[in-house]
Design a protein around this motif. Structure first.
Motif: not given
Length: 387
Positions: A125-145
């Motif tokens: 998170x320290x090395x990434x910006x808001x856009x990359x963080x949001x992208x990663x969050x969506x990917x993880x939430x979508x694939x968790x189920x």
């Protein structure tokens, strides 16, 4: 050698468990325990559960506002496109689903998310910006189920069911577990449960997620830490245990003896009491209404047990008013909706992942590491080493 025993900073004494200590500021929501009220952003969480879809509330948690119809369609399409399992995860899921003698889907999820982080090459998170963080969050939430449903199927000796992009998050979750299209009534019942459990203040798992996020670690690391805290039976691991309690009681004539025995032995009655609420848990009231609408012998028995347990707790623990919490009726609603008991806590995690990631993203904006102090109570130091 002279040891400087003066503290560098003045230490502040706080209650055990950090009770009532404000550790951060948040725009995501709050729990007002004395009122029996909690909210996401500016809206009542219960109003959202009864009047909106899971995808709308997911968007709200990330963006701070409810989506327009066009934004909702785009957001829903984006989520649906992120549900597929990377091929690299299947061997990991197969191993996790069949390891040991007891099925532990949340442990499998931790393992899978570690592998997913490597597969996706998630950046800290320290090395990434808001856009990359949001992208990663969506990917993880979508694939968790998808991960959790695959673990369940593999443990049963069945092939995982591929997600269906045309289904909502909730309908797709139920479909991937059973392999059959769910009934609309079950979908709506579980959707309301999912919305009602997205977030709930600085509970143990959410706080854990924010602690790890404050170090600048990647989003999967923070999420895995939250899952570890969540699996404890005093936190998210209780819906199946609450329902097990109903099974132990069996019939209405056994309620009093069961409760009195539990209390005399100092055992916790799962599904009752909450560290914040001093009145009815609004999530429990919502789920009781949902269960009552479904109806049936289990609901009748659960409401009878709830009423008598509250009465006995008031009698046997005077001064401590304890009510049913979210876990009590959550188990009933999930059971009636066809979810296996081993998947109760994973269902809770499907929704809470959205709340965790929202908190992780908010914490990442701070850039300040969470680093409290501890009061040392061991033997005086320094002592000379023994000869």
């Amino acid at each position: 050698m002279t040891i400087n025993t003066e503290p560098v900073d003045e230490l502040i004494e706080v209650p055990a468990g950090l009770r009532h200590v404000i550790a951060a500021e948040t725009r995501l929501g709050d729990v007002r325990g004395r009122e029996g009220f909690y909210h996401y952003r500016q809206y009542s969480a219960i109003d959202l559960a009864t009047g909106r879809t899971f995808e709308e509330v997911w968007f709200l948690m990330l963006e701070g506002r409810l989506p327009t119809p066009g934004e909702l369609a785009e957001f829903t399409g984006t989520i649906a496109g992120l549900r597929d399992l990377p091929a690299e995860l299947l061997p990991v899921l197969t191993a996790a689903a069949t390891a040991g003698t007891r099925f532990r889907p949340m442990a499998g999820l931790r393992t899978a998310l570690s592998m997913l982080a490597e597969t996706l090459e998630l950046q800290p998170l320290w090395d990434s910006g808001p856009t990359a963080r949001s992208r990663d969050a969506l990917r993880i939430c979508a694939v968790t189920p998808t991960i959790l449903a695959a673990l369940h199927r593999l443990h049963q000796g069945l092939e995982p069911v591929a997600p269906q992009p045309e289904l909502s998050t909730t309908a797709n979750w139920l479909y991937m577990i059973s392999g059959e299209l769910p009934k609309p009534a079950a979908v709506r019942a579980i959707e309301q449960y999912l919305i009602a459990t997205i977030d709930h203040g600085f509970n143990a798992s959410t706080f854990t997620a924010r602690v790890v996020a404050s170090t600048g670690a990647d989003i999967a690391a923070a999420l895995i830490a939250a899952i570890g805290a969540f699996t404890g039976p005093l936190h998210g691991g209780a819906p199946d245990r609450a329902l097990d309690g109903l099974d132990e009681i069996g019939t209405p004539d056994r309620i009093d003896d069961w409760v009195r025995d539990k209390i005399s032995r100092g055992d916790r009655i799962m599904g009752f009491g909450h560290p914040v609420y001093r009145t009815d848990d609004p999530r429990s009231l919502l789920l009781r209404d949902i269960a009552t609408e479904i109806g049936g012998p289990l609901v009748d028995f659960a409401t009878t047990v709830e009423r008598r347990v509250v009465e006995l707790l008031a009698e046997l623990k005077p001064g401590r008013t304890l009510y049913a919490n979210v876990e009590f009726y959550a188990g009933v609603v999930m059971e009636l909706s066809g979810i296996p008991r081993s998947m109760f806590t994973p269902t809770f995690a499907v929704s809470r992942t959205v709340g965790w990631t929202a908190n992780i993203l908010e914490q990442a904006e701070s850039g300040k590491i969470i680093r409290p102090a501890a009061r040392y109570v061991g033997p005086p130091a320094p002592e000379p080493l023994p000869h």
